[in-house]
Design an enzyme around this catalytic site. Structure first.
Site, short mmCIF file in Angstrom:
data_model
loop_
_atom_site.label_atom_id
_atom_site.label_comp_id
_atom_site.label_asym_id
_atom_site.label_seq_id
_atom_site.Cartn_x
_atom_site.Cartn_y
_atom_site.Cartn_z
N GLU A 1 0.83 -1.21 0.00
CA GLU A 1 0.00 0.00 0.00
C GLU A 1 0.86 1.26 0.00
O GLU A 1 1.91 1.31 0.62
CB GLU A 1 -0.94 0.01 1.21
CG GLU A 1 -1.87 -1.18 1.29
CD GLU A 1 -2.88 -1.24 0.16
OE1 GLU A 1 -2.93 -0.30 -0.65
OE2 GLU A 1 -3.63 -2.23 0.09
N PHE B 1 1.65 5.65 -0.04
CA PHE B 1 1.69 6.77 0.90
C PHE B 1 0.29 7.33 1.18
O PHE B 1 -0.08 7.58 2.32
CB PHE B 1 2.60 7.85 0.32
CG PHE B 1 2.82 9.05 1.19
CD1 PHE B 1 3.24 8.92 2.50
CD2 PHE B 1 2.65 10.33 0.68
CE1 PHE B 1 3.47 10.03 3.31
CE2 PHE B 1 2.87 11.45 1.47
CZ PHE B 1 3.28 11.30 2.79
N ARG C 1 -1.70 10.37 -13.44
CA ARG C 1 -1.10 9.11 -12.98
C ARG C 1 -0.81 8.23 -14.18
O ARG C 1 -1.63 8.05 -15.06
CB ARG C 1 -2.07 8.42 -12.02
CG ARG C 1 -1.59 7.09 -11.45
CD ARG C 1 -0.52 7.27 -10.41
NE ARG C 1 -0.07 5.97 -9.93
CZ ARG C 1 -0.62 5.31 -8.91
NH1 ARG C 1 -1.65 5.83 -8.28
NH2 ARG C 1 -0.14 4.14 -8.54
#
Length: 429
Positions: free
Chosen positions: A54, A56, A294
């Site tokens: 997972e 930040f 992204r």
């Protein structure tokens, strides 16, 4: 192994004492020192960790869930949250930069966190508790049988571990594990809890079924929010003020490259988050378009709702024209080849590019925060679908008082037919 089941309806019926052991409530705006002064000898410590893959920004969300649990515990006993050191994250890939055992103060303002719940850094925990020992580690997991159709119930049970533990016993029968990169840390006991429900569901177990002074919840992402989008959620989220040195870097960049300052942009930022209550739409934002694009794993993981570079640039130019903006700031994880292509397609784009010395100082997490801070101040923002990086920018803009219409926007895939835009989670004070 004894089964310890607490159903949600029963939890709701529990009558907690109205005050903490010191006779005081802990409320937003109160200093942790007020309630914990002289209590270090008797207070208990809550630690947690998250599934290693997972990132930040998801971990920041888990902090909010754990804060809800701590508030529940504080109604009965003195507890303090031990902040899990940062490090070894998948997205932090800068070479030759030491990025483990990073304290929270590198990224967040600890006095601000302490105005919401009492928190300490891990190394302070070691100093206070007498050494790098954690009395009880609970590994949180789902139920092996899954959730059956019907009435949803919140519950927690001590169960056999489903997956192989990432802890092993040494010759002294102490448990060794990752422990945030602190090799000397040991767990005295490790067991598994199956959980189904919100974070506070484990409070009765921690209060009544273990006398351990320090308790760690591993895989804490398995807990859900107690009050997602409610006042308690936003109190904790507002308390997560970025470290001053990172905000100053972002502000300097805005001023120098984007003609943006808080005064000119109508952003009434205050250092004390408890005093900052802004009407939505009252802030204008800087004269630039903020973009989070992204790439990397999203290109193949979310092919339907992530645009090509050409598609993204078409949308960017359209927004710049619509909102009469001639500057665009781009936060992206694009690889070098893609970034160079993007720069050719959009030569006027501005990006925060740290020197090696700055990267070593701020680290990948600090650079991400600087990117988010700059995007949060833009006149108009567009992000990437289902990206927690974009979600955190949404929240930051909500806190700063920008118009939701300029915040909750995302790119659409080139062939995406129904391009649903992000949900507006309105701030609550």
């Amino acid at each position: 192994m004894a089964t310890l089941s607490f159903v949600f309806l029963l939890l709701g019926a529990v009558s907690w004492p109205p005050a903490s052991a010191s006779g005081q409530e802990f409320w937003p705006g109160q200093s942790a020192a007020d309630i914990l002064s002289g209590a270090a000898s008797r207070r208990r410590y809550l630690l947690y960790d998250v599934n290693p893959p997972e990132g930040f920004n998801l971990r920041r969300d888990v902090y909010i869930r754990i804060a809800s649990l701590l508030k529940t515990l504080l109604k009965t006993e003195e507890w303090v949250l031990v902040l899990p050191p940062w490090g070894r994250l998948y997205h932090w890939q800068s070479p030759d930069i030491h990025q483990v055992r990073i304290p929270w103060s590198e990224f967040f303002d600890l006095p601000s966190l302490n105005k919401n719940i009492p928190v300490i850094e891990y190394e302070q925990f070691i100093a206070e508790s007498g050494g790098p020992f954690i009395d009880q580690v609970y590994v949180l997991q789902s139920y092996a049988e899954g959730w059956k159709e019907g009435t949803w119930e919140e519950k927690v049970d001590e169960r056999p571990c489903i997956d192989q533990l990432l802890y092993s016993q040494d010759k002294h029968e102490y448990y060794r594990g990752w422990f945030w990169g602190y090799e000397e840390t040991r767990g005295l006991n490790v067991s598994c809890l199956s959980v189904q429900g919100s974070a506070s569901i484990v409070a009765p177990l921690l209060l009544r079924n273990t006398s351990a002074r320090s308790v760690m919840l591993d895989r804490a992402e398995n807990l859900l929010h107690d009050h997602y989008g409610g006042k308690e959620y936003w109190d904790t989220r507002r308390s997560m003020v970025f470290a001053r040195h990172l905000r100053e870097v972002g502000d300097e960049f805005r001023s120098r490259h984007l003609n943006s300052t808080d005064d000119a942009d109508g952003i009434p930022f205050q250092e004390d988050w408890t005093k900052m209550k802004v009407k939505l739409g009252s802030a204008l934002g800087g004269p630039y378009l903020g973009v989070h694009l992204r790439r990397k794993d999203f290109i193949w993981g979310h092919r339907q709702d992530v645009p090509s570079l050409e598609g993204a640039v078409r949308k960017i130019r359209s927004l710049m024209k619509t909102h009469r903006l001639d500057k665009v700031f781009v936060a992206t994880d694009a690889v070098r080849k893609e970034y160079e292509e993007l720069k050719k397609l959009l030569p006027e784009m501005v990006r925060f590019e740290p020197t090696w010395e700055e990267l070593e100082l701020y680290k990948d997490g600090g650079v991400a925060i600087i990117d988010q801070w700059i995007c949060a101040h833009a006149r108009f923002f567009i992000g990437t679908s289902v990206s927690t990086f974009s979600f955190r920018i949404h929240e930051e803009r909500e806190i700063l008082g920008l118009d939701p219409k300029t915040t909750y926007n995302r790119f659409c895939g080139d062939q995406e037919k129904a391009c649903e835009q992000p949900t507006h989670w309105k701030i609550t004070y």
